[in-house]
Scaffold this active site. Sequence first.
Site, PDB file in Angstrom:
ATOM      1  CD1 TRP A 223      -1.483  -0.340  -3.925  1.00 30.61           C
ATOM      2  CD2 TRP A 223      -1.812   0.883  -5.778  1.00 30.61           C
ATOM      3  NE1 TRP A 223      -2.104  -1.127  -4.878  1.00 30.61           N
ATOM      4  CE2 TRP A 223      -2.322  -0.405  -6.010  1.00 30.61           C
ATOM      5  CE3 TRP A 223      -1.908   1.835  -6.803  1.00 30.61           C
ATOM      6  CZ2 TRP A 223      -2.916  -0.770  -7.220  1.00 30.61           C
ATOM      7  CZ3 TRP A 223      -2.501   1.471  -8.008  1.00 30.61           C
ATOM      8  CH2 TRP A 223      -2.992   0.182  -8.209  1.00 30.61           C
TER       9      TRP A 223
ATOM     10  CD1 TRP B 238     -17.948  13.507 -17.730  1.00 32.08           C
ATOM     11  CD2 TRP B 238     -18.493  11.723 -16.491  1.00 32.08           C
ATOM     12  NE1 TRP B 238     -16.824  12.719 -17.603  1.00 32.08           N
ATOM     13  CE2 TRP B 238     -17.121  11.616 -16.845  1.00 32.08           C
ATOM     14  CE3 TRP B 238     -19.065  10.710 -15.712  1.00 32.08           C
ATOM     15  CZ2 TRP B 238     -16.314  10.550 -16.452  1.00 32.08           C
ATOM     16  CZ3 TRP B 238     -18.255   9.646 -15.318  1.00 32.08           C
ATOM     17  CH2 TRP B 238     -16.899   9.570 -15.691  1.00 32.08           C
TER      18      TRP B 238
ATOM     19  CG  ASN C 183      -8.653   2.076   0.343  1.00 32.72           C
ATOM     20  OD1 ASN C 183      -8.546   3.051  -0.398  1.00 32.72           O
ATOM     21  ND2 ASN C 183      -8.492   0.835  -0.085  1.00 32.72           N
TER      22      ASN C 183
ATOM     23  CD1 TRP D 134     -12.718  11.318 -13.966  1.00 28.46           C
ATOM     24  CD2 TRP D 134     -11.470  12.350 -12.428  1.00 28.46           C
ATOM     25  NE1 TRP D 134     -11.669  11.922 -14.624  1.00 28.46           N
ATOM     26  CE2 TRP D 134     -10.880  12.558 -13.703  1.00 28.46           C
ATOM     27  CE3 TRP D 134     -10.848  12.911 -11.317  1.00 28.46           C
ATOM     28  CZ2 TRP D 134      -9.704  13.292 -13.882  1.00 28.46           C
ATOM     29  CZ3 TRP D 134      -9.679  13.655 -11.496  1.00 28.46           C
ATOM     30  CH2 TRP D 134      -9.120  13.837 -12.762  1.00 28.46           C
TER      31      TRP D 134
ATOM     32  CD1 TRP E 194     -11.044  11.072  -5.841  1.00 23.69           C
ATOM     33  CD2 TRP E 194     -12.947  10.458  -6.860  1.00 23.69           C
ATOM     34  NE1 TRP E 194     -12.064  11.174  -4.934  1.00 23.69           N
ATOM     35  CE2 TRP E 194     -13.239  10.812  -5.523  1.00 23.69           C
ATOM     36  CE3 TRP E 194     -13.980  10.035  -7.683  1.00 23.69           C
ATOM     37  CZ2 TRP E 194     -14.538  10.761  -5.004  1.00 23.69           C
ATOM     38  CZ3 TRP E 194     -15.274   9.975  -7.170  1.00 23.69           C
ATOM     39  CH2 TRP E 194     -15.537  10.338  -5.845  1.00 23.69           C
TER      40      TRP E 194
ATOM     41  CD  GLU F  66      -2.799  -1.091  -0.108  1.00 22.58           C
ATOM     42  OE1 GLU F  66      -3.228  -0.020  -0.547  1.00 22.58           O
ATOM     43  OE2 GLU F  66      -2.992  -2.186  -0.673  1.00 22.58           O
TER      44      GLU F  66
HETATM   45  C1  FAD Z   1     -11.418   7.730  -4.212  1.00 23.32           C
HETATM   46  C2  FAD Z   1     -10.202   7.639  -3.307  1.00 23.32           C
HETATM   47  C3  FAD Z   1      -9.534   8.797  -2.936  1.00 23.32           C
HETATM   48  C4  FAD Z   1      -8.395   8.714  -2.112  1.00 23.32           C
HETATM   49  N1  FAD Z   1      -7.745   9.878  -1.748  1.00 23.32           N
HETATM   50  C5  FAD Z   1      -6.633   9.812  -0.982  1.00 23.32           C
HETATM   51  C6  FAD Z   1      -5.946  10.999  -0.604  1.00 23.32           C
HETATM   52  O1  FAD Z   1      -6.306  12.122  -0.956  1.00 23.32           O
HETATM   53  N2  FAD Z   1      -4.851  10.860   0.196  1.00 23.32           N
HETATM   54  C7  FAD Z   1      -4.399   9.635   0.597  1.00 23.32           C
HETATM   55  O2  FAD Z   1      -3.391   9.578   1.328  1.00 23.32           O
HETATM   56  N3  FAD Z   1      -5.007   8.506   0.225  1.00 23.32           N
HETATM   57  C8  FAD Z   1      -6.113   8.545  -0.541  1.00 23.32           C
HETATM   58  N4  FAD Z   1      -6.747   7.392  -0.894  1.00 23.32           N
HETATM   59  C9  FAD Z   1      -6.125   6.102  -0.570  1.00 23.32           C
HETATM   60  C10 FAD Z   1      -6.568   5.437   0.741  1.00 23.32           C
HETATM   61  O3  FAD Z   1      -7.957   5.403   0.825  1.00 23.32           O
HETATM   62  C11 FAD Z   1      -6.011   6.126   1.977  1.00 23.32           C
HETATM   63  O4  FAD Z   1      -4.619   6.300   1.848  1.00 23.32           O
HETATM   64  C12 FAD Z   1      -6.265   5.289   3.236  1.00 23.32           C
HETATM   65  O5  FAD Z   1      -7.633   5.037   3.390  1.00 23.32           O
HETATM   66  C13 FAD Z   1      -5.749   6.041   4.451  1.00 23.32           C
HETATM   67  O6  FAD Z   1      -6.028   5.354   5.630  1.00 23.32           O
HETATM   68  P1  FAD Z   1      -4.869   4.603   6.409  1.00 23.32           P
HETATM   69  O7  FAD Z   1      -3.687   5.476   6.539  1.00 23.32           O
HETATM   70  O8  FAD Z   1      -5.478   4.056   7.649  1.00 23.32           O
HETATM   71  O9  FAD Z   1      -4.545   3.445   5.371  1.00 23.32           O
HETATM   72  P2  FAD Z   1      -3.715   2.080   5.484  1.00 23.32           P
HETATM   73  O10 FAD Z   1      -4.578   1.014   4.918  1.00 23.32           O
HETATM   74  O11 FAD Z   1      -3.225   1.895   6.871  1.00 23.32           O
HETATM   75  O12 FAD Z   1      -2.544   2.293   4.477  1.00 23.32           O
HETATM   76  C14 FAD Z   1      -1.257   2.817   4.863  1.00 23.32           C
HETATM   77  C15 FAD Z   1      -0.832   3.887   3.900  1.00 23.32           C
HETATM   78  O13 FAD Z   1      -0.681   3.335   2.588  1.00 23.32           O
HETATM   79  C16 FAD Z   1      -1.033   4.313   1.613  1.00 23.32           C
HETATM   80  N5  FAD Z   1      -2.181   3.836   0.840  1.00 23.32           N
HETATM   81  C17 FAD Z   1      -3.093   2.923   1.202  1.00 23.32           C
HETATM   82  N6  FAD Z   1      -3.979   2.720   0.205  1.00 23.32           N
HETATM   83  C18 FAD Z   1      -3.616   3.544  -0.801  1.00 23.32           C
HETATM   84  C19 FAD Z   1      -4.135   3.820  -2.097  1.00 23.32           C
HETATM   85  N7  FAD Z   1      -5.210   3.202  -2.593  1.00 23.32           N
HETATM   86  N8  FAD Z   1      -3.519   4.761  -2.838  1.00 23.32           N
HETATM   87  C20 FAD Z   1      -2.432   5.402  -2.391  1.00 23.32           C
HETATM   88  N9  FAD Z   1      -1.887   5.180  -1.173  1.00 23.32           N
HETATM   89  C21 FAD Z   1      -2.479   4.267  -0.399  1.00 23.32           C
HETATM   90  C22 FAD Z   1      -1.437   5.562   2.377  1.00 23.32           C
HETATM   91  O14 FAD Z   1      -0.308   6.391   2.483  1.00 23.32           O
HETATM   92  C23 FAD Z   1      -1.837   5.005   3.738  1.00 23.32           C
HETATM   93  O15 FAD Z   1      -1.730   5.933   4.783  1.00 23.32           O
HETATM   94  C24 FAD Z   1      -7.913   7.447  -1.700  1.00 23.32           C
HETATM   95  C25 FAD Z   1      -8.604   6.297  -2.081  1.00 23.32           C
HETATM   96  C26 FAD Z   1      -9.735   6.386  -2.869  1.00 23.32           C
HETATM   97  C27 FAD Z   1     -10.443   5.116  -3.287  1.00 23.32           C
END
Ligand code: FAD
Length: 431
Positions: free
Chosen positions: A259, A287, A322, A340, A363, A256
């Site tokens: 990603w 759209w 997420n 989007w 997005w 993650e």
């Molecule tokens: C529509 C949409 C918009 C999003 N917008 C953002 C945003 O603006 N900023 C953001 O940081 N994340 C975004 N995310 C990704 C993800 O949802 C969040 O990083 C995550 O929910 C943060 O919670 P956590 O730190 O507890 O995640 P954890 O599951 O604990 O993940 C650890 C870290 O991994 C990274 N990560 C995890 N999933 C993703 C992912 N899909 N894409 C990129 N990095 C990821 C993040 O840095 C996160 O803090 C988005 C996802 C979606 C589907």
Amino acid sequence: MTKQKVSFFWFRRDLRLEDNTGLFHALQSDFPVIPLFIFDEDILDNLPKNDARVTFIYDSLQKINSQLSEFGSSILIKKGKTTEVWKSLIAEFDIQNVFFNKDYEPFAIKRDSSITSLLKENNIESFSFKDHVIFEEKEITKADGLPYTVYTPYKNKWLEKYHFSGAAPEYDSAPFQSNFAKNQFPFPELSEIGFERSAIKVQPHDLSKISNYKETRDFPALDSTSYLSPHLRFGSVSIRKLVNWANRKNQTFLSELIWREFFIQILFSFPNCVNHNFKSAYDGIQWRNNEEDFKRWCSGTTGYPMVDAGMRQLNETGYMHNRVRMVVASFLCKHLLINWQWGEAYFAEKLLDFELASNVGNWQWAAGTGCDAAPYFRVFNPEIQQKKFDEKGEYIRKWIPEFDFGYSEPMVDHAFARDRAIATYKAGIIK
Ligand SMILES: Cc1cc2nc3c(=O)[nH]c(=O)nc-3n(C[C@H](O)[C@H](O)[C@H](O)COP(=O)(O)OP(=O)(O)OC[C@H]3O[C@@H](n4cnc5c(N)ncnc54)[C@H](O)[C@@H]3O)c2cc1C
């Protein structure tokens, strides 16, 4: 009186003293280091007065300031347009060097390039460093030197390079901390910056449940993810320490974090994706962009409990799980056929962890217009998502207290919306 020659370290999205690359190098310069943060009016003017991210930045700076007091130093806080602030600093101090960590967002690249030129015109050297990613810019590319646009090969190359170098180097500034300048700058009140304290707080990050990350991460009621995202956004944790830790503890969690870097390198290589479909073939999608529908989505009143719970969680806390982000994003783009970019902008306003690269990347992934995106004909069924990931309805009940008392009907029938989305995408995709 001659002024003391100084170096500056400019904090931006790296709000910590420990393992901070630019700061580590600044402290080894020949001159005492003045730590600086600028509240940039070009960014702040568009935010509500009680913006929770500003409160978080303010609190993080306060923490840094109190740590600096141990070395007889303090942080200089300024507010204004960045160029104007730097002009006044150049007039006030005898600045020899300026150190900062790189930021790969288009706005930041432009800002940093113009500040670097201004410094150069004034015979001040500037030094920038990689800090908030493990691999930057063109460090992970395909064999032909072009950027990856598909995640899995990017991740494989990333891991290969990471393992080859052993681990990410960490930068311990402790031996050099006596080189902080011994100034006592006043620390402003939040109101002097033009803001009020927000009722919404950034949660502390929590790595205690990561050992079961793979099994639990998709279930919002378990609330088992790390809450690292705002900390990574503003740099209150070090990505190097975190990645080195994740590599030892949990490979799914590490993926993650990769990603995150994948989307950062996509934004760096394709800055146009902020305002355009990554796949231009999708530019022909018609759209619906219905404003009333958008309002129902924003307020969490679509009649689909998983979507509504997610939007209410976002509105109340600045956070959304997420899995739920994926569901609400798919619903907006596919069920409601709203561009989007509307959803991206709403998330940007509300999310504590708003990060341009991840927000735009995810997005566009959900809309099907992005690189390595979900195929356009995959339309999440919000009810099935709820059954799979919140079977007992615990997450839903937490955010929708009226759920058990006759919840409203879905604003659009799933089967109808799915067929409409697929037909609209099919007709709009340029062959
Ligand atoms: C529509 C949409 C918009 C999003 N917008 C953002 C945003 O603006 N900023 C953001 O940081 N994340 C975004 N995310 C990704 C993800 O949802 C969040 O990083 C995550 O929910 C943060 O919670 P956590 O730190 O507890 O995640 P954890 O599951 O604990 O993940 C650890 C870290 O991994 C990274 N990560 C995890 N999933 C993703 C992912 N899909 N894409 C990129 N990095 C990821 C993040 O840095 C996160 O803090 C988005 C996802 C979606 C589907």
